[in-house]
Design an enzyme around this catalytic site. Structure first.
Site, short mmCIF file in Angstrom:
data_model
loop_
_atom_site.label_atom_id
_atom_site.label_comp_id
_atom_site.label_asym_id
_atom_site.label_seq_id
_atom_site.Cartn_x
_atom_site.Cartn_y
_atom_site.Cartn_z
N HIS A 150 0.87 -1.18 0.00
CA HIS A 150 0.00 0.00 0.00
C HIS A 150 0.90 1.22 0.00
CE1 HIS A 150 -3.26 2.71 0.75
NE2 HIS A 150 -2.78 3.06 1.95
N GLY A 165 3.19 5.13 4.01
CA GLY A 165 2.60 5.82 5.15
C GLY A 165 1.21 5.30 5.40
N SER A 167 -2.86 5.08 5.92
CA SER A 167 -3.94 5.52 5.05
C SER A 167 -4.42 6.90 5.45
CB SER A 167 -5.10 4.51 5.12
OG SER A 167 -6.14 4.89 4.27
N GLY A 168 -4.61 7.78 4.46
CA GLY A 168 -5.13 9.11 4.71
C GLY A 168 -4.09 10.15 5.08
N ILE A 169 -2.82 9.79 5.07
CA ILE A 169 -1.79 10.74 5.48
C ILE A 169 -1.40 11.71 4.36
CG2 ILE A 169 0.29 9.44 4.81
CD1 ILE A 169 1.39 10.21 7.65
N GLY A 170 -1.77 11.38 3.11
CA GLY A 170 -1.52 12.31 2.01
C GLY A 170 -0.55 11.82 0.96
N LYS A 171 -0.42 10.50 0.81
CA LYS A 171 0.52 9.96 -0.19
C LYS A 171 0.09 10.34 -1.61
CE LYS A 171 -0.05 5.70 1.16
NZ LYS A 171 -0.95 5.94 2.32
N SER A 172 -1.20 10.15 -1.91
CA SER A 172 -1.68 10.44 -3.27
C SER A 172 -1.63 11.93 -3.56
CB SER A 172 -3.11 9.90 -3.44
OG SER A 172 -3.13 8.49 -3.34
N ASP A 189 -1.75 3.77 -4.74
CA ASP A 189 -2.52 2.95 -3.81
C ASP A 189 -1.95 1.55 -3.63
OD1 ASP A 189 -4.72 2.76 -1.98
OD2 ASP A 189 -5.64 1.37 -3.38
N GLU A 213 -6.64 7.71 -6.79
CA GLU A 213 -7.84 7.96 -5.98
C GLU A 213 -7.54 9.07 -4.99
OE1 GLU A 213 -10.21 7.87 -2.45
OE2 GLU A 213 -8.31 6.76 -2.43
N ARG A 254 18.00 15.99 11.96
CA ARG A 254 18.13 17.35 11.44
C ARG A 254 19.41 17.56 10.65
NH1 ARG A 254 16.42 21.68 15.94
NH2 ARG A 254 16.49 22.96 14.05
#
Length: 339
Positions: A150, A165, A167-172, A189, A213, A254
């Site tokens: 995924h 990462g 689901s929903g973290i902003g990969k797409s 996806d 998506e 850092r």
């Protein structure tokens, strides 16, 4: 080191698959049709020259047995009784299939044994060396270990960047921003990763190829929206970027001195952990990470050179009455700074 080993698939090829026109091998079946469901599990072929003398200890099921002009020439020189005995002994081994090259005729004794024992005998008009190269390449591709992740795979400046990462973290969304900046989508996806030798090749499943998506927009076709220059069918995986939610109080790298790895199919990939927080432009950060990785592959590591320059300045300012830091003490100080 992170590991991603779930969903690995066992690889095998049926002998009947080698006869398909899509294989490009140009093979035909001459005997042993009952054994077309035998499996090939190894990409390396075998030439049973030693086995024709009676030593069959190293005949392995799962490998294609190649009979060329030298093997058939040797068999023709044997007496009929000796040839029948040798081929009977060879056919008694577990064999996936035989392939006769140069369009030569297989001995009648071998055809009879193959039909009796269900060992497919295939024939090709190609010469042995080019055929073995073509067959090995086909088997390496089809027998490659596979893994479905995924994730999102993007070609950034020619570097395959795998974005992982939760689901929903902003990969797409990150990938879409990169595409808008001129980079190319490989898969969204679900990424199908194959290991060929020591190389990991990522691609998209047929169903989702070119598609993405996005929450709030639904499914979009990147090829239709941005053109053919915005997509790739496959790409080597060379860098992994892990998007992680920003945690207050957590220490993040850092200086860029931490050399973390991401394990995929027993292959180590360079890993960068990217904290996600409001106001951070992830696309630019991933783009810079890709540029930096390309520089590292060329032998230039900006972070380490920066640390070396700082150490040199500290040593230069050390008073003559004090001993300069030894190499061991410098290494200890560097590790403390990283922590």
């Amino acid at each position: 080191m992170e590991r991603r080993q779930e969903a690995r698939e066992g690889a095998k090829v049926l002998v009947r698959d080698l006869l398909e026109p899509s294989s490009g091998l140009g093979l035909g079946l001459v005997a042993g049709a009952a054994g077309l469901d035998h499996v090939v599990t190894l990409s390396r072929v075998q030439r049973p020259g030693l086995a024709l003398t009676g030593y069959t200890e190293y005949i392995r099921y799962g490998r294609v047995q190649i009979l060329g002009a030298s093997e058939l020439g040797y068999l023709r020189k044997l007496s009929a009784a000796r040839r029948a005995a040798v081929l009977r002994r060879l056919a008694s081994c577990r064999i996936s299939c035989f392939v006769v090259t140069k369009g030569l005729d297989a001995p009648a004794e071998l055809l009879a044994e193959a039909d009796a024992r269900g060992i497919p005998i295939l024939v090709t008009p190609a010469e042995s060396t080019p055929f073995i190269k073509a067959l090995s390449a086909l088997l390496e591709e089809r027998l490659a270990l596979r893994l479905h992740l995924h994730a999102v795979l993007i070609d950034v400046f020619g570097l395959g960047v795998l974005i992982v990462g939760e689901s929903g973290i902003g990969k797409s969304e990150c990938a879409l921003d990169l595409i808008d900046r001129g980079h190319r989508l490989v898969a969204d996806d679900v990424v199908e990763i194959r290991r060929i030798g020591d190389v990991l090749i990522g691609a998209s499943p047929d169903l989702t190829r070119y598609h993405m998506e996005l929450r709030g927009l639904g499914v979009i076709n990147i090829k239709d929206l941005y053109g053919v220059s915005s997509i790739r069918t496959s790409q080597r995986v060379e860098l992994v970027v892990s998007l992680e939610r920003w945690e207050a109080g957590r220490e993040y790298d850092r200086l860029g001195l931490q050399d973390e790895k991401f394990l995929i199919l027993e292959q180590e990939m360079s890993l960068i952990r990217m904290p996600v927080a409001p106001g951070r432009n992830l696309a630019i950060l991933v783009e810079v990470a890709a540029r930096n990785q390309l520089l590292k592959e060329r032998g230039y590591d900006a972070a380490r050179q920066f640390v070396e320059r700082v150490d040199e300045m500290i040593e230069a300012k050390t008073t003559s009455g004090r001993r300069p830091l030894s190499r061991r003490r410098r290494a200890t100080a560097e590790r403390r700074r990283v922590r």
